[in-house]
Enzyme design. Sequence first.
Site, short mmCIF file in Angstrom:
data_model
loop_
_atom_site.label_atom_id
_atom_site.label_comp_id
_atom_site.label_asym_id
_atom_site.label_seq_id
_atom_site.Cartn_x
_atom_site.Cartn_y
_atom_site.Cartn_z
N TYR B 296 0.83 -1.21 0.00
CA TYR B 296 0.00 0.00 0.00
C TYR B 296 0.86 1.25 0.00
O TYR B 296 1.68 1.45 0.89
CB TYR B 296 -0.90 -0.02 1.23
CG TYR B 296 -2.06 0.93 1.12
CD1 TYR B 296 -1.98 2.22 1.63
CD2 TYR B 296 -3.23 0.53 0.50
CE1 TYR B 296 -3.05 3.09 1.52
CE2 TYR B 296 -4.32 1.39 0.39
CZ TYR B 296 -4.22 2.67 0.90
OH TYR B 296 -5.28 3.54 0.79
N TYR B 346 -5.64 5.25 -7.57
CA TYR B 346 -5.90 5.25 -6.13
C TYR B 346 -7.27 4.62 -5.89
O TYR B 346 -8.27 5.32 -5.74
CB TYR B 346 -5.83 6.67 -5.59
CG TYR B 346 -5.90 6.79 -4.07
CD1 TYR B 346 -6.47 7.91 -3.49
CD2 TYR B 346 -5.38 5.81 -3.24
CE1 TYR B 346 -6.52 8.06 -2.11
CE2 TYR B 346 -5.44 5.93 -1.86
CZ TYR B 346 -6.00 7.07 -1.30
OH TYR B 346 -6.04 7.20 0.06
#
Lengths: 144, 394
Positions: B296, B346
């Site tokens: 991440y 995203y």
Amino acid sequence: MSGLLNATAPSHHPTAFEWDEGFWQAARQGRLVVQSCAACGKRRHLPRLMCPACGSLDFSWSDCSGRGTIYSWTEVRRSFHPSFADVPFVLALVALDEFPDVHFVTRIEAADVPAGGLRIDAPVELFFDELSAEITLPRFRPVR
Amino acid sequence: MGGLRDKAAIVGIGQTEFSSRSGRSETRMVLEAIKAALEDAGLRPGQVDGLVRYGVSQPALSETWVAHNLGVPNLRYWASIDFGGSAACAMVGQAAAAVHAGLADYVVCYRSVNGRSERRPGTSDTYQLLKGQDPGFDNFVVPHGLTAPTQIYAMIARRHMHEYGTTKDQMGAIAVNFRANANRTPGAHMKDRPLSLADYHASPVISSPLQLYDCCLQTDGAVAIVVCSAERARDLRARPVYVKGAVQATMPEPQGPLHSLVVRPDITESSAQAAARRLYAESGIGPGDIDVAQIYDCFTITVLLQLEAYGFCGRGESGAFVGDGHVALGGSLPVNTAGGNLSEGYLHGVNHILEGVRQVRGTSATQVAGVDTCLVTAGMPLPTSALILGGVAG
């Protein structure tokens, strides 16, 4: 109680709740405090109702000297919220000398940033910023 | 080893393109992604009986509304996974648990957002001052002007640089590597936008030391994942990608969005440490067995922190690990092979799961040779989740 103090305050001002009104009362008196469990004595921050160590719902407020050091910092160049459009401004995390596990957030005024910039581990001192009749905000600045 | 190892598999993935302006609603996009995932799996919408969605704040993406559109006749399992970037891997973990427990046969996990053309995560649009809902944040953090994840991760990055000597060149290498991977990935948000280290250094400071390319994109797009039991997976057309381990984790001070940094003595630690310990123990797989990792990357610093937390290098050594080229496509641990949140899009880490599946299947546009196991991590704003995906059961 909760919420009524600041019915017309700007949205970014703190609103006293039952678990932190003691903090804001002390701040109005020029004192920085953290919660202290009445049963086991464990000190804690961020304020809450229950002691995470022993479960007691009784607490008092313990004074801090306000001496500490810069733990980290950032210069904010882009506005992330309309209440804080006055970029650039500097934010810092301060570790208190007697409570180093806990950090206080503070804005550092441009005039208080030393010529060479902020330095991690630099000592800071406490001062109080009266935002309104109800809310005084404990803040820190580098010791000159 | 834990109870979920090899019990469930990902059997379908689907997505829209990732862009700055989808030109269509989040609802339409999620249905496109789910249809694509079901086609990938060789399943009809009527066979779906479980839905797991990312987040709780989008009424037009509720499990019942999605089921209504898909024509799901009998929804037996549903869940909404909250807490921002921490949710992605937890979605698959919960779907895996559901199918293993027999609560549902085919579970679709989904995430859809017009994160550039409409809501803008990380700004005041979605980071509301949550009066009464998050009093610790409102009263002790916000009044000074600290309202956004970028500011918080900026202070974490500066601390990492101070304690360990991490450099902007090393952080820039992350941004440049991931951009190069996105440049080769069809549908990636930054597919046609190359990025050099000089570009990285020249970009504007957002909240020092973080500059523009240290920060993730804001993207329009949708992603979907189909999960079923390992037994059922054998009857479907795609090569199953097995869930070897799935965990969710927090730290002892699980304060709300991000501001636990106020009460953490060491802000370069996170819930990733706890997630890694349990994930490796439950899966019986260690960092040395991981072939490729989707980590991440809301900011370049979160990649550094997780490389350390997941044991690919020692504490404080992630800068050198990246600087020495280990996370590049040709390196010992290729990371974010489609570009991640920084360059692919995203989608809060759900896109990382899709790329992990492609790498294990052997179908990625940036395919690494010989991939059998892939680590996928979610964000750690304080809670986190993580998965290990593998191509072989047993």
